[in-house]
Design a protein around this motif. Structure first.
Motif, PDB file in Angstrom:
ATOM      1  N   PRO B  84       0.801  -1.219   0.000  1.00 11.34           N
ATOM      2  CA  PRO B  84       0.000   0.000   0.000  1.00 11.34           C
ATOM      3  C   PRO B  84       0.840   1.279   0.000  1.00 11.34           C
ATOM      4  O   PRO B  84       0.316   2.347  -0.305  1.00 11.34           O
ATOM      5  N   ALA B  85       2.134   1.180   0.316  1.00  8.07           N
ATOM      6  CA  ALA B  85       3.038   2.339   0.226  1.00  8.07           C
ATOM      7  C   ALA B  85       2.474   3.571   0.924  1.00  8.07           C
ATOM      8  O   ALA B  85       2.340   4.635   0.344  1.00  8.07           O
ATOM      9  N   VAL B  86       2.092   3.404   2.178  1.00  4.36           N
ATOM     10  CA  VAL B  86       1.621   4.555   2.952  1.00  4.36           C
ATOM     11  C   VAL B  86       2.825   5.379   3.389  1.00  4.36           C
ATOM     12  O   VAL B  86       3.664   4.911   4.139  1.00  4.36           O
ATOM     13  N   ALA B  87       2.910   6.601   2.867  1.00 11.54           N
ATOM     14  CA  ALA B  87       4.073   7.438   3.156  1.00 11.54           C
ATOM     15  C   ALA B  87       3.818   8.387   4.318  1.00 11.54           C
ATOM     16  O   ALA B  87       4.722   9.074   4.756  1.00 11.54           O
ATOM     17  N   SER B  88       2.575   8.419   4.814  1.00  7.22           N
ATOM     18  CA  SER B  88       2.261   9.350   5.889  1.00  7.22           C
ATOM     19  C   SER B  88       2.990   8.946   7.160  1.00  7.22           C
ATOM     20  O   SER B  88       3.101   7.766   7.469  1.00  7.22           O
ATOM     21  N   ARG B  89       3.485   9.952   7.893  1.00  9.06           N
ATOM     22  CA  ARG B  89       4.149   9.653   9.159  1.00  9.06           C
ATOM     23  C   ARG B  89       3.089   9.525  10.247  1.00  9.06           C
ATOM     24  O   ARG B  89       2.784  10.492  10.954  1.00  9.06           O
ATOM     25  N   LEU B  90       2.521   8.325  10.339  1.00  6.48           N
ATOM     26  CA  LEU B  90       1.526   8.074  11.373  1.00  6.48           C
ATOM     27  C   LEU B  90       2.113   7.103  12.374  1.00  6.48           C
ATOM     28  O   LEU B  90       2.959   6.279  12.034  1.00  6.48           O
ATOM     29  N   PHE B 132       6.498   5.649  14.886  1.00  5.79           N
ATOM     30  CA  PHE B 132       6.060   6.089  13.560  1.00  5.79           C
ATOM     31  C   PHE B 132       6.282   4.971  12.547  1.00  5.79           C
ATOM     32  O   PHE B 132       7.255   4.221  12.643  1.00  5.79           O
ATOM     33  N   ASP B 134       7.390   5.032   9.605  1.00  8.48           N
ATOM     34  CA  ASP B 134       8.644   5.075   8.842  1.00  8.48           C
ATOM     35  C   ASP B 134       9.841   4.656   9.692  1.00  8.48           C
ATOM     36  O   ASP B 134      10.962   4.633   9.210  1.00  8.48           O
TER      37      ASP B 134
END
Lengths: 321, 252
Positions: B84-90, B132, B134
């Protein structure tokens, strides 16, 4: 890192309050608290010039930071802001067109026209940006620079042909020395835009995870993109019409806040706004005192401060990776 | 029940799916297998309305996926795409919490908090909950994404190669969790798998695809036969039986 976050919040919040007070006191005419009480002229100066200017800076800073944040979410790229992707230039094109066709148009009408062209310009950029290969993240900012450059060149050409270059200069070089009571009130719309962005903060966070995750969670992705485009266009064109283009706030601030607090916008978005306001106010004050009693446009100061911050963000990234 | 009728999909000059019809009753774990480019992921994303339907019809629990509001479907069906390549820093907890979005539209209540903590616990993410994304390894991130899909609490779960990036222990754990979701929570799980031996042990039913068509469909013991496998994957492989389940020696 976790301990740094409350500290950063404290610094930014107290910084904004302190700078706000400082901004009211700085100027050619001496303005101290005891004089406001005794001198009607000082109070007048405060209400007509200093306070409007300071409020305008705060609103613009907050608005530009939010516009940058929203655009970065829509494009899914952290290295863009409205001025580097043709939004600001499209807005300038709109104001120029209105100025040519209806020279007596009000500032509100100009803003409306600028918003319309900015919306069109940004939509085209977004449509093309989504077609670029996602494996090449730097293509998007590069394409944005070229795209904005082409529209900017068109603006310059038309203005040159019609002897309006001086006006274009006013729209493209942001500065606040001309802000007086009665000439900035439209900027309060920026506050409404910031509030709107906060209201849809969860939806923006989900949108930042991409179309597929958004659809999977039942979010109307198309609609949030449209709403985001309107926010970006309205904020950018208000800034262009009232104070002129201001670089770097929309680029640097969302990245800074993301690094410190992450991208959960329910909690981070207010800090994007506050940090944007603080940064712009700090740069405006620097511009006012560095060659006192003359002024350096805030855009120039931001060029220096912003690029420094941007380099710091870039190198910070590689160190962590 | 998921009903797929005469679905075809064409992207540019490539025929991705050709007249696929398939019925999956409620409950149980179905594995979609097949070589790369067989159309498994496309079929999954059509069921999950991530791609517009070109021809044919698909319904989930009687809801037509092309006309039912997306918000309504999000309460019935969860999808986890491949990479899914979620790049958001969650933070992990925040990400998993967004699985509750279809039900709450942003207002998290005590029940949601309980479900979020349960999902974190189930996927061994409790210690990572405040990190996080990342800062995690690929496998940990994958677990967080699966936990988010679980947390959505839907009757139907579609997962596209969820074992990607997982080490052996977590791959086995995830398959057991999916099995438990089907057995205990009566959920319907459809999962694209590359490791055919996971399908052999955990699936109730295997649907094998090749070149946009369904070429085999049935319980593992029926589908995992040397001749069927040769037809699907294009080479001969031995199948032995271990502990009552077929074991495909696909690597030799």
């Amino acid at each position: 890192m976790p301990a740094a976050v409350p500290n950063a919040r404290l610094v930014v919040a107290t910084g904004l309050v302190g700078l706000f007070a400082l901004s009211l006191c700085i100027g050619v005419d001496d303005m101290s608290l005891d004089r406001i009480g005794t001198n009607a002229g000082a109070l007048q100066l405060l209400l007509v010039s200093r306070l409007p200017r300071t409020v305008a800076v705060v609103l613009t800073g907050a608005g530009l930071a939010i516009a940058g944040l929203v655009l970065q979410i829509l494009v899914r790229n952290r290295f863009v802001e409205p001025i580097t992707t043709g939004t600001g230039q499209s807005a300038a094109l709109g104001v120029l067109a209105v100025t040519l066709l209806f020279p007596t148009a009000s500032i509100g009408a100009k803003t409306l026209a600028a918003s319309a062209t900015a919306l069109a310009g940004t939509s085209i950029f977004l449509a093309i940006a989504h077609k670029l290969p996602p494996t090449q993240p730097f293509l998007i900012p590069l394409f944005g620079l070229v795209y904005g450059g082409v529209i900017g060149a068109a603006v310059t050409f038309i203005a040159w042909q019609t002897d309006l270059l001086q006006y274009v200069d006013v729209w493209t070089n942001g500065e606040f020395s001309g802000v007086l009571r009665g000439r900035y009130e439209l900027l309060w719309i920026l506050a409404a835009m910031v509030a709107l962005a906060w209201w849809v903060a969860d939806r923006l966070t989900i949108a930042s995870m991409g179309r597929e995750v958004s659809v999977g969670l039942g979010l109307d992705y198309q609609r949030i993109v449209q709403l985001g485009l309107v926010m970006v266009a309205v904020i950018s064109s208000l800034a262009v019409v009232v104070v002129g283009m201001i670089p770097f706030v929309g680029l640097v601030v969302p990245n800074l806040v993301s690094r410190l607090m992450g991208d959960n916008l329910k909690s981070a978005l207010p800090w994007v706004a506050v940090t944007g306001a603080t940064l712009l106010l700090a740069c405006d004050i620097i511009g006012r005192v560095i060659r006192y009693p003359y002024e350096i446009p805030v855009g120039t100061v931001l060029g220096v401060v912003g690029s420094g911050l941007f380099l710091w963000i870039l190198f910070g990234r590689t160190q962590r990776a | 029940m998921i009903e797929i009728k005469n679905v075809s999909l064409r992207l540019g000059d490539t025929q991705i799916l050709e007249d696929v019809s398939l019925t999956m009753p409620k409950g149980g774990l179905t594995a979609l297998v097949g070589p790369n480019g067989a159309g498994k992921s496309s079929l999954l994303s059509l069921i999950a309305r991530l791609q517009p339907l070109q021809s044919g019809s698909i319904s989930v629990d009687g809801l037509a996926v092309d006309t039912t509001p997306s918000r309504r479907l999000a309460k019935t069906l969860a999808i986890l795409r491949q990479d899914p390549a979620v790049a958001s820093r969650l933070k992990v907890r925040e990400l998993v919490g967004f699985g509750r979005f279809p039900h709450q539209r942003g207002r998290i209540d005590d029940n949601d908090l309980r479900l979020i903590e349960a999902a974190l616990q189930q996927f061994g993410l409790t210690d990572l909950a405040d990190r996080f994304l990342d800062h995690l390894s690929g496998g940990q991130r994958q677990r967080a994404m699966v936990a988010m899909a679980f947390c959505q609490g839907t009757d139907y779960m579609l997962l596209d190669e969820p074992l990607n990036n997982l080490d052996m222990m977590f791959a086995r754990q995830l398959m057991r969790d999916l099995r438990a979701a089907a057995d205990k929570d009566r959920r319907t799980v459809i999962v694209v798998l590359h490791d055919i031996n996971h399908a052999a042990v955990y699936a109730d039913r295997i649907v094998a695809m090749k070149d946009g068509r369904i070429v085999a469909d049935g319980p593992p013991a029926e589908v995992l036969q040397p001749d069927v496998l040769a037809k699907v994957f294009g080479y001969e492989m031995d199948v032995i039986e271990v502990g009552g389940a077929p074991l495909v020696l696909h690597h030799r």
